[in-house]
Design a protein around this motif. Structure first.
Motif, PDB file in Angstrom:
ATOM      1  N   TRP A   1       0.907  -1.103   0.101  1.00 33.58           N
ATOM      2  CA  TRP A   1      -0.104  -0.252   0.026  1.00 33.58           C
ATOM      3  C   TRP A   1       0.743   1.322  -0.009  1.00 33.58           C
ATOM      4  N   PRO A   2       0.550   2.426  -0.462  1.00 37.32           N
ATOM      5  CA  PRO A   2       1.188   3.466  -0.620  1.00 37.32           C
ATOM      6  C   PRO A   2       1.506   4.193   0.584  1.00 37.32           C
ATOM      7  N   ASP A   3       2.647   4.921   0.784  1.00 38.81           N
ATOM      8  CA  ASP A   3       2.943   5.753   1.934  1.00 38.81           C
ATOM      9  C   ASP A   3       2.455   7.215   1.552  1.00 38.81           C
ATOM     10  N   MET A   4       1.529   7.673   2.440  1.00 45.17           N
ATOM     11  CA  MET A   4       1.243   9.281   2.169  1.00 45.17           C
ATOM     12  C   MET A   4       1.976  10.170   2.643  1.00 45.17           C
TER      13      MET A   4
ATOM     14  N   PRO B   1       1.173   7.696  13.157  1.00 46.75           N
ATOM     15  CA  PRO B   1       1.362   7.052  11.614  1.00 46.75           C
ATOM     16  C   PRO B   1       0.271   6.829  10.832  1.00 46.75           C
TER      17      PRO B   1
ATOM     18  N   ALA C   1      -3.240   8.868   6.244  1.00 51.45           N
ATOM     19  CA  ALA C   1      -4.223   8.145   5.642  1.00 51.45           C
ATOM     20  C   ALA C   1      -5.572   8.433   6.008  1.00 51.45           C
TER      21      ALA C   1
ATOM     22  N   THR D   1      -5.699   0.377  14.371  1.00 46.53           N
ATOM     23  CA  THR D   1      -4.370   0.673  14.561  1.00 46.53           C
ATOM     24  C   THR D   1      -3.847  -0.049  15.704  1.00 46.53           C
TER      25      THR D   1
ATOM     26  N   PRO E   1      -0.681  -1.922   7.100  1.00 46.76           N
ATOM     27  CA  PRO E   1      -0.462  -0.530   6.479  1.00 46.76           C
ATOM     28  C   PRO E   1      -1.501   0.444   6.919  1.00 46.76           C
ATOM     29  N   PRO E   2      -1.113   1.909   6.951  1.00 41.11           N
ATOM     30  CA  PRO E   2      -2.182   2.839   7.490  1.00 41.11           C
ATOM     31  C   PRO E   2      -3.290   3.078   6.566  1.00 41.11           C
TER      32      PRO E   2
END
Length: 270
Positions: free
Chosen positions: A138-141, A186, A190, A227, A234-235
């Motif tokens: 998943w992408p990191d924002m 963290p 997201a 969380t 992933p967030p």
């Protein structure tokens, strides 16, 4: 669709300003800060990813327009933008096409188009991709992109096209979690993007006063729960999963709010 007054005995009703496409265009204008920030930091890859998402979504809208005389909507661009920003990376062309096709068709177009759907098509697309391609990262924002969600949400609320109660309900619960010392930092980027791009959909979110507050609060509570208990998630996946569950419960929240209103009215008036 909002319609204006009758103009005469031989003329039909005239279309008002607040039709479906007006709302879709205002939503697109509201999320422009997110889109521009993401494209700026994502570069050529982001542009190509968004272009592909727009083409796939647009093709399905054209197919349904031809098959069912169903007009296409600018809301398809909203779906494409949310998926391009939030979808897992390194999917490959086929997986990306399958994901957007499934979400656009099964969550929106088969119901008659945007405005008649139950779930946000981008949320369904992202959930499908997450469940179907579990190894894709998943992408990191990037923080500036996440901060762009703040003006986007404010513009949407001021314009009246994003449910303020949903957004504020989520913000209040998340702020309470931070105040309580929970390790939410963290997941906040997201959380902000998913709240504005997915949860604050005026079609798929709760529409009653109480339901809206609860809808946003439940989304934030689910993000906090995931969380704290979903180790290694992933967030973005946490926030998307919370958005899906919050959307599923939205109709029940509206039904509950309406039932409570009727109960209070019966108690007051007999």
């Amino acid at each position: 669709m909002i319609r204006g007054p009758m103009r005469g005995p031989t003329l039909g009703p005239t279309l008002g300003l607040w039709d479906r496409e007006t709302v879709a265009l205002l939503l697109l204008a509201a999320v422009m800060p997110i889109a521009l920030a993401w494209l700026w930091y994502g570069g050529t890859d982001a542009v190509l990813r968004l272009a592909l998402a727009l083409v796939i979504s647009g093709l399905w809208h054209i197919v349904f327009m031809l098959a069912r005389a169903q007009p296409p909507s600018f809301a398809g661009a909203l779906t494409a933008l949310a998926v391009a920003i939030l979808a897992p990376e390194e999917l490959g062309l086929l997986a990306f096409v399958l994901g957007i096709s499934f979400g656009s068709v099964m969550a929106e177009l088969v119901f008659g188009g945007w405005g008649r759907n139950i779930l946000n098509p981008a949320t369904v697309t992202l959930a499908f991709l997450g469940f179907g391609f579990v190894t894709a990262p998943w992408p990191d924002m990037v923080l500036p992109v996440a901060w762009a969600a703040v003006p986007a949400g404010i513009i949407g609320m001021v314009a009246g096209v994003m449910p303020a109660r949903v957004i504020l309900g989520a913000v209040v619960v998340a702020a309470a979690g931070l105040f309580a010392g929970l390790p939410l930092q963290p997941v906040l980027p997201a959380f902000a993007l998913v709240l504005v791009l997915l949860v604050a959909d005026p079609v798929a979110s709760a529409s009653t006063r109480l339901g809206g507050w609860l809808n946003g609060a439940i989304f934030a509570a689910l993000v906090i729960m995931f969380t704290l208990n979903w180790e290694g998630a992933p967030p973005v996946r946490i926030a998307v999963s919370a958005a899906l569950l919050a959307s599923l419960v939205a109709p029940l929240l509206d039904e509950t709010a309406i039932a409570l209103w009727h109960a209070r009215r019966r108690k007051r008036h007999g």
